[in-house]
Design an enzyme around this catalytic site. Structure first.
Site, mmCIF file in Angstrom:
data_model
loop_
_atom_site.group_PDB
_atom_site.id
_atom_site.type_symbol
_atom_site.label_atom_id
_atom_site.label_comp_id
_atom_site.label_asym_id
_atom_site.label_seq_id
_atom_site.Cartn_x
_atom_site.Cartn_y
_atom_site.Cartn_z
ATOM 1 N N SER A 32 -21.779 -12.106 -10.998
ATOM 2 C CA SER A 32 -22.575 -10.967 -11.886
ATOM 3 C C SER A 32 -23.669 -10.947 -12.184
ATOM 4 O O SER A 32 -23.969 -12.118 -13.143
ATOM 5 C CB SER A 32 -21.619 -10.411 -12.812
ATOM 6 O OG SER A 32 -20.605 -9.385 -12.741
ATOM 7 N N HIS A 63 -23.822 -6.878 -8.367
ATOM 8 C CA HIS A 63 -23.255 -7.402 -7.208
ATOM 9 C C HIS A 63 -23.594 -6.987 -5.855
ATOM 10 O O HIS A 63 -23.534 -5.723 -5.520
ATOM 11 C CB HIS A 63 -21.425 -7.575 -6.967
ATOM 12 C CG HIS A 63 -21.058 -8.432 -8.029
ATOM 13 N ND1 HIS A 63 -20.488 -9.454 -7.685
ATOM 14 C CD2 HIS A 63 -20.819 -7.999 -9.557
ATOM 15 C CE1 HIS A 63 -19.716 -10.079 -8.806
ATOM 16 N NE2 HIS A 63 -20.125 -9.256 -9.953
ATOM 17 N N HIS A 85 -13.338 -8.167 -6.064
ATOM 18 C CA HIS A 85 -12.517 -8.685 -7.149
ATOM 19 C C HIS A 85 -10.952 -8.257 -6.712
ATOM 20 O O HIS A 85 -10.799 -7.041 -6.288
ATOM 21 C CB HIS A 85 -13.050 -8.378 -8.483
ATOM 22 C CG HIS A 85 -14.491 -9.035 -8.889
ATOM 23 N ND1 HIS A 85 -15.353 -8.241 -8.628
ATOM 24 C CD2 HIS A 85 -14.716 -10.144 -9.408
ATOM 25 C CE1 HIS A 85 -16.635 -8.991 -9.064
ATOM 26 N NE2 HIS A 85 -16.090 -10.001 -9.620
ATOM 27 N N TYR A 87 -9.350 -7.286 -9.307
ATOM 28 C CA TYR A 87 -9.111 -5.845 -9.985
ATOM 29 C C TYR A 87 -9.727 -4.580 -9.475
ATOM 30 O O TYR A 87 -9.285 -3.548 -9.714
ATOM 31 C CB TYR A 87 -9.731 -6.344 -11.255
ATOM 32 C CG TYR A 87 -11.359 -6.295 -11.548
ATOM 33 C CD1 TYR A 87 -12.066 -5.206 -11.158
ATOM 34 C CD2 TYR A 87 -11.863 -7.526 -11.711
ATOM 35 C CE1 TYR A 87 -13.396 -5.430 -11.264
ATOM 36 C CE2 TYR A 87 -13.259 -7.671 -11.659
ATOM 37 C CZ TYR A 87 -13.928 -6.672 -11.505
ATOM 38 O OH TYR A 87 -15.405 -6.749 -11.550
ATOM 39 N N GLU A 88 -10.295 -4.752 -8.458
ATOM 40 C CA GLU A 88 -10.978 -3.670 -7.584
ATOM 41 C C GLU A 88 -9.837 -3.197 -6.715
ATOM 42 O O GLU A 88 -9.800 -2.210 -5.794
ATOM 43 C CB GLU A 88 -12.185 -4.051 -6.835
ATOM 44 C CG GLU A 88 -13.318 -4.072 -7.623
ATOM 45 C CD GLU A 88 -14.678 -4.702 -6.928
ATOM 46 O OE1 GLU A 88 -15.192 -4.049 -6.380
ATOM 47 O OE2 GLU A 88 -14.886 -5.908 -6.839
ATOM 48 N N ALA A 115 -20.156 -14.817 -14.140
ATOM 49 C CA ALA A 115 -20.478 -14.317 -15.629
ATOM 50 C C ALA A 115 -18.841 -14.478 -16.238
ATOM 51 O O ALA A 115 -17.944 -14.202 -15.764
ATOM 52 C CB ALA A 115 -21.002 -13.003 -15.540
ATOM 53 N N MET A 213 -12.933 -13.127 -14.727
ATOM 54 C CA MET A 213 -12.012 -12.429 -13.791
ATOM 55 C C MET A 213 -12.228 -12.854 -12.030
ATOM 56 O O MET A 213 -11.998 -12.027 -11.342
ATOM 57 C CB MET A 213 -12.211 -10.864 -13.748
ATOM 58 C CG MET A 213 -12.165 -10.314 -15.212
ATOM 59 S SD MET A 213 -12.655 -8.639 -15.386
ATOM 60 C CE MET A 213 -13.021 -8.623 -17.209
ATOM 61 N N SER A 214 -12.866 -13.777 -11.960
ATOM 62 C CA SER A 214 -13.121 -14.361 -10.492
ATOM 63 C C SER A 214 -12.714 -15.876 -10.341
ATOM 64 O O SER A 214 -11.995 -16.377 -11.058
ATOM 65 C CB SER A 214 -14.360 -13.890 -10.023
ATOM 66 O OG SER A 214 -15.344 -14.863 -11.048
ATOM 67 N N ASN A 237 -21.544 -13.774 -22.868
ATOM 68 C CA ASN A 237 -21.216 -12.878 -24.104
ATOM 69 C C ASN A 237 -20.144 -13.675 -24.723
ATOM 70 O O ASN A 237 -19.348 -14.418 -23.766
ATOM 71 C CB ASN A 237 -20.613 -11.434 -23.866
ATOM 72 C CG ASN A 237 -19.397 -11.662 -22.985
ATOM 73 O OD1 ASN A 237 -19.887 -11.794 -21.632
ATOM 74 N ND2 ASN A 237 -18.274 -11.545 -23.480
ATOM 75 N N HIS A 249 -20.432 -4.279 -19.871
ATOM 76 C CA HIS A 249 -20.972 -4.923 -18.495
ATOM 77 C C HIS A 249 -22.620 -5.164 -18.494
ATOM 78 O O HIS A 249 -23.247 -5.931 -17.891
ATOM 79 C CB HIS A 249 -20.485 -3.957 -17.241
ATOM 80 C CG HIS A 249 -20.639 -4.979 -16.060
ATOM 81 N ND1 HIS A 249 -20.309 -6.140 -15.688
ATOM 82 C CD2 HIS A 249 -21.400 -4.321 -15.040
ATOM 83 C CE1 HIS A 249 -20.911 -6.611 -14.643
ATOM 84 N NE2 HIS A 249 -21.671 -5.370 -13.992
HETATM 85 N N1 HPA Z 1 -14.322 -11.478 -20.259
HETATM 86 C C1 HPA Z 1 -13.759 -11.628 -19.018
HETATM 87 N N2 HPA Z 1 -14.730 -11.487 -18.375
HETATM 88 C C2 HPA Z 1 -16.094 -11.584 -18.414
HETATM 89 C C3 HPA Z 1 -16.313 -11.718 -19.916
HETATM 90 C C4 HPA Z 1 -15.402 -11.531 -20.888
HETATM 91 O O1 HPA Z 1 -15.621 -11.642 -21.973
HETATM 92 N N3 HPA Z 1 -17.872 -11.695 -19.704
HETATM 93 C C5 HPA Z 1 -18.223 -11.848 -18.515
HETATM 94 N N4 HPA Z 1 -17.170 -11.651 -17.773
#
Ligand code: HPA
Length: 290
Positions: A32, A63, A85, A87-88, A115, A213-214, A237, A249
């Protein structure tokens, strides 16, 4: 792996083989907001995912959905600008299709980027973290299903998911360039919700330094195929509950964009050092026609 999956990989390999100017040695998956790295490749040639059989256009902002072939100091590189992903709604086999196709084209080292949310309280947004290990908390595994002995063992060893040699190369390069970095364990969750504060505490107790998540599926599929795997997380973050703010996001993308130049400089120093040192079981066991 069922025969349909094998056919799909074969179709991708056949398609790319006809188009690409050279076979890549190193592949990079850009997470990301991290697609910007790709513009620094020399002798670029790009193919949008829509044109490649069984590839999906990522539905997530940040992406881009293109694969670039190019060189860094003569090293032949494939860079995937964006991923799709789990989750998609894609199957694990689909999520790792690019990894398997690239291995079949001769890639020996897979460089993963993502990310991630910071779990370790010593981390802060903007940190770059070398991935030392991961926790697969996705509730699934890309190797679930029928055994595919031609791809790799039924029970692959995961004692070195991220190559120690590559970690050393990353550290040496960062020290030379005076790029601050951290090292940590990545927790791969299914998403798509960000975590709750209680989940973040749980992840810290479990030993995660960052969460995303990847990455985990690609790493597992690549190890199965005998590839060398390495990775960097960009802490976009701090994970939920650590700071008094909500997550979105947009913030993830903005932080990734602010760090991309430093990350690019680091990667450009590292890639020329990723030459193949040891003979790998793959592609001598590659079941695909080449
Ligand atoms: N959690 C999960 N996935 C993420 C995060 C997060 O805080 N930041 C970027 N991808």
């Amino acid at each position: 792996m069922n025969s349909k999956v094998l056919e799909e990989i074969q179709e991708v390999v056949d398609f790319l083989d006809k188009k690409i100017p050279f076979r890549p040695e190193v592949a990079i998956i850009l997470g990301s907001g991290l697609g910007g790295f790709a513009s620094s490749l020399k002798e670029q040639f790009s193919i949008p995912y829509q044109e490649i059989p069984h590839f999906h256009s990522p539905s997530v902002e940040g992406h881009e959905g293109k694969i670039l072939f190019g060189k860094v100091d003569g090293i032949k590189v494939a860079a995937l600008q964006g991923r799709w992903h789990y989750y998609e709604g894609h199957s694990m086999d689909s999520v790792v299709l690019p990894t398997r196709a690239l291995a079949s084209l001769g890639v020996h080292t897979l460089f993963l980027t993502n990310a991630a949310g910071g779990i370790n309280l010593k981390f802060q947004a903007g940190d770059l973290v070398i991935i030392e290990d991961h926790l697969n908390l996705m509730g699934d595994n890309p190797l679930t299903g029928k055994d595919s002995p031609l791809f790799g063992p039924r029970f692959p060893d995961m004692s070195e998911p991220y190559s120690h040699e590559c970690i050393q190369i990353l550290e040496t390069a960062a020290q030379k360039l005076k790029i601050p970095y951290k090292k940590g364990v990545y927790g791969g969750l299914r998403g798509p919700t960000y975590e709750t504060p209680a989940e973040v505490k749980m992840l810290r107790t479990l030993g995660c330094d960052m969460v995303g998540m990847s990455t985990v599926p690609e790493s597992i599929a690549a190890k199965h195929l005998g590839m060398r795997v390495m990775g960097i997380s960009c802490i976009t973050n701090m994970a939920a509950g650590i700071e008094k703010k909500t997550l979105d996001h947009k913030e993830v993308q903005e932080t990734a964009n602010s760090i991309i130049q430093v990350l690019t400089t680091w990667m450009l120093e590292v890639i020329p050092k990723l030459t193949k040192e040891s003979p790998l079981s793959f592609p001598s066991t590659n079941p695909l026609k080449r």
